[in-house]
Design a protein around this motif. Structure first.
Motif, PDB file in Angstrom:
ATOM      1  N   ASP A  83      10.762 -11.228  -2.771  1.00  0.00           N
ATOM      2  CA  ASP A  83      10.550  -9.895  -3.333  1.00  0.00           C
ATOM      3  C   ASP A  83       9.181  -9.350  -2.954  1.00  0.00           C
ATOM      4  N   LEU A  84       9.144  -8.067  -2.674  1.00  0.00           N
ATOM      5  CA  LEU A  84       7.901  -7.327  -2.540  1.00  0.00           C
ATOM      6  C   LEU A  84       7.596  -6.816  -3.942  1.00  0.00           C
ATOM      7  N   ASP A  85       6.471  -7.224  -4.517  1.00  0.00           N
ATOM      8  CA  ASP A  85       6.146  -6.929  -5.903  1.00  0.00           C
ATOM      9  C   ASP A  85       5.205  -5.734  -5.967  1.00  0.00           C
ATOM     10  N   VAL A  86       5.655  -4.638  -6.578  1.00  0.00           N
ATOM     11  CA  VAL A  86       4.866  -3.409  -6.629  1.00  0.00           C
ATOM     12  C   VAL A  86       4.876  -2.819  -8.035  1.00  0.00           C
ATOM     13  N   VAL A  87       3.975  -1.871  -8.259  1.00  0.00           N
ATOM     14  CA  VAL A  87       3.933  -1.106  -9.498  1.00  0.00           C
ATOM     15  C   VAL A  87       4.178   0.361  -9.175  1.00  0.00           C
ATOM     16  N   ALA A  88       4.744   1.098 -10.125  1.00  0.00           N
ATOM     17  CA  ALA A  88       5.041   2.511  -9.897  1.00  0.00           C
ATOM     18  C   ALA A  88       4.817   3.318 -11.167  1.00  0.00           C
ATOM     19  N   TRP A  89       4.385   4.563 -10.970  1.00  0.00           N
ATOM     20  CA  TRP A  89       4.190   5.504 -12.060  1.00  0.00           C
ATOM     21  C   TRP A  89       5.426   6.389 -12.139  1.00  0.00           C
ATOM     22  N   VAL A  90       6.061   6.401 -13.298  1.00  0.00           N
ATOM     23  CA  VAL A  90       7.209   7.276 -13.539  1.00  0.00           C
ATOM     24  C   VAL A  90       6.703   8.469 -14.344  1.00  0.00           C
ATOM     25  N   HIS A  91       6.756   9.630 -13.717  1.00  0.00           N
ATOM     26  CA  HIS A  91       6.318  10.861 -14.375  1.00  0.00           C
ATOM     27  C   HIS A  91       7.464  11.856 -14.309  1.00  0.00           C
ATOM     28  N   VAL A  92       7.883  12.334 -15.486  1.00  0.00           N
ATOM     29  CA  VAL A  92       8.983  13.285 -15.572  1.00  0.00           C
ATOM     30  C   VAL A  92       8.467  14.578 -16.186  1.00  0.00           C
ATOM     31  N   ALA A  93       8.800  15.691 -15.549  1.00  0.00           N
ATOM     32  CA  ALA A  93       8.454  17.015 -16.068  1.00  0.00           C
ATOM     33  C   ALA A  93       9.679  17.904 -15.919  1.00  0.00           C
ATOM     34  N   ASP A  94      10.005  18.621 -16.967  1.00  0.00           N
ATOM     35  CA  ASP A  94      11.162  19.523 -16.963  1.00  0.00           C
ATOM     36  C   ASP A  94      12.431  18.819 -16.497  1.00  0.00           C
ATOM     37  N   GLY A  95      12.602  17.566 -16.917  1.00  0.00           N
ATOM     38  CA  GLY A  95      13.812  16.829 -16.599  1.00  0.00           C
ATOM     39  C   GLY A  95      13.924  16.341 -15.178  1.00  0.00           C
ATOM     40  N   ARG A  96      12.810  16.370 -14.440  1.00  0.00           N
ATOM     41  CA  ARG A  96      12.818  15.922 -13.044  1.00  0.00           C
ATOM     42  C   ARG A  96      11.704  14.899 -12.838  1.00  0.00           C
ATOM     43  N   MET A  97      11.964  13.902 -11.985  1.00  0.00           N
ATOM     44  CA  MET A  97      11.029  12.799 -11.758  1.00  0.00           C
ATOM     45  C   MET A  97      10.177  13.051 -10.515  1.00  0.00           C
ATOM     46  N   LEU A  98       8.895  12.757 -10.636  1.00  0.00           N
ATOM     47  CA  LEU A  98       7.956  12.921  -9.535  1.00  0.00           C
ATOM     48  C   LEU A  98       8.159  11.835  -8.476  1.00  0.00           C
ATOM     49  N   THR A  99       8.218  12.248  -7.211  1.00  0.00           N
ATOM     50  CA  THR A  99       8.278  11.315  -6.090  1.00  0.00           C
ATOM     51  C   THR A  99       7.283  11.762  -5.031  1.00  0.00           C
ATOM     52  N   VAL A 100       7.001  10.864  -4.095  1.00  0.00           N
ATOM     53  CA  VAL A 100       6.101  11.184  -2.988  1.00  0.00           C
ATOM     54  C   VAL A 100       6.748  10.747  -1.665  1.00  0.00           C
ATOM     55  N   ARG A 101       6.342  11.414  -0.596  1.00  0.00           N
ATOM     56  CA  ARG A 101       6.750  11.003   0.741  1.00  0.00           C
ATOM     57  C   ARG A 101       5.496  10.535   1.478  1.00  0.00           C
ATOM     58  N   SER A 102       5.483   9.263   1.827  1.00  0.00           N
ATOM     59  CA  SER A 102       4.353   8.710   2.573  1.00  0.00           C
ATOM     60  C   SER A 102       4.461   9.107   4.037  1.00  0.00           C
ATOM     61  N   ARG A 103       3.332   9.206   4.667  1.00  0.00           N
ATOM     62  CA  ARG A 103       3.276   9.565   6.082  1.00  0.00           C
ATOM     63  C   ARG A 103       4.192   8.646   6.896  1.00  0.00           C
ATOM     64  N   GLY A 104       5.058   9.247   7.707  1.00  0.00           N
ATOM     65  CA  GLY A 104       5.925   8.482   8.585  1.00  0.00           C
ATOM     66  C   GLY A 104       7.176   7.926   7.922  1.00  0.00           C
ATOM     67  N   ARG A 105       7.400   8.214   6.659  1.00  0.00           N
ATOM     68  CA  ARG A 105       8.581   7.707   5.948  1.00  0.00           C
ATOM     69  C   ARG A 105       9.590   8.830   5.762  1.00  0.00           C
ATOM     70  N   GLY A 106      10.863   8.469   5.812  1.00  0.00           N
ATOM     71  CA  GLY A 106      11.910   9.464   5.659  1.00  0.00           C
ATOM     72  C   GLY A 106      12.350   9.669   4.230  1.00  0.00           C
ATOM     73  N   LEU A 107      12.282   8.608   3.417  1.00  0.00           N
ATOM     74  CA  LEU A 107      12.758   8.691   2.043  1.00  0.00           C
ATOM     75  C   LEU A 107      11.606   8.878   1.064  1.00  0.00           C
ATOM     76  N   PRO A 134       5.083   7.257  -6.914  1.00  0.00           N
ATOM     77  CA  PRO A 134       3.660   6.964  -6.730  1.00  0.00           C
ATOM     78  C   PRO A 134       3.380   5.537  -7.193  1.00  0.00           C
ATOM     79  N   GLY A 135       2.603   4.814  -6.414  1.00  0.00           N
ATOM     80  CA  GLY A 135       2.274   3.433  -6.756  1.00  0.00           C
ATOM     81  C   GLY A 135       2.195   2.590  -5.503  1.00  0.00           C
ATOM     82  N   GLY A 136       2.274   1.289  -5.666  1.00  0.00           N
ATOM     83  CA  GLY A 136       2.206   0.401  -4.516  1.00  0.00           C
ATOM     84  C   GLY A 136       1.852  -1.016  -4.932  1.00  0.00           C
TER      85      GLY A 136
END
Length: 130
Positions: A2-26, A30-32
Motif C-alpha cells: 500500500d501507498l500510505d497517504v493522508v487527504a483533506w476532505v472539504h465539502v462546500a455546497d454539497g460538493r467535494m474539493l479535488t485538485v489536479r496535479s501537474r501532468g495528471r489526468g484524474l 488535497p494531501g499526500g
C-alpha cells in the motif's frame, strides 16, 4: 504493498474539493505522503498549504475514515491507503505548487476521480457531508 497517504476532505455546497496535479489526468484530494517524522496533522497541514495556500485549523481537525483503493499512476504500488480528515481553514484558495487546478465535484463527476478519491467521495456521502 500500500501507498500510505493522508487527504483533506472539504465539502462546500454539497460538493467535494479535488485538485489536479501537474501532468495528471484524474482528480485527487488535497494531501499526500507524510515526510519522515510527520504525524497526520503535520502532513495534511503542510500539503494543503503547499497545494492550495490555505491554513488548516488544528482545533477542528477530525478523522473522517480510511479508504483503500487501487493505485492510479503508481505502477510500483498496487493500492492506496488514504486516511481522510476534515478541518476548517482560512486563507484564499489558489492552485499552487504542483497543483494546476482545484475543482468541486459531486457524485456525477465520479469518472473524473482517481480510485481513492472516488472512495473518499463515497465515504463523505456515507458520513452525511454530501
Amino acid at each position: 504493498m500500500d501507498l500510505d497517504v493522508v487527504a483533506w476532505v472539504h465539502v462546500a455546497d454539497g460538493r467535494m474539493l479535488t485538485v489536479r496535479s501537474r501532468g495528471r489526468g484524474l482528480l485527487y484530494l488535497p494531501g499526500g505522503k507524510r515526510e519522515p517524522g510527520e504525524d497526520d496533522w503535520s502532513a495534511i497541514a503542510r500539503e494543503v498549504r503547499e497545494e492550495l495556500g490555505l491554513a488548516l485549523d488544528a482545533a477542528t481537525f477530525r478523522e473522517l475514515g480510511v479508504v483503500r483503493a487501487p493505485a492510479h499512476d503508481q505502477p510500483r504500488h498496487s493500492h492506496v491507503r488514504m486516511a481522510c480528515f476534515t478541518a476548517g481553514h482560512s486563507g484564499e484558495m489558489a492552485a499552487t505548487g504542483e497543483v494546476d487546478e482545484f475543482r468541486f465535484v459531486g457524485p456525477e463527476d465520479r469518472a473524473l476521480l482517481a480510485p481513492a478519491s472516488a472512495a473518499a467521495l463515497d465515504l463523505a456521502a456515507e458520513r452525511g457531508l454530501l
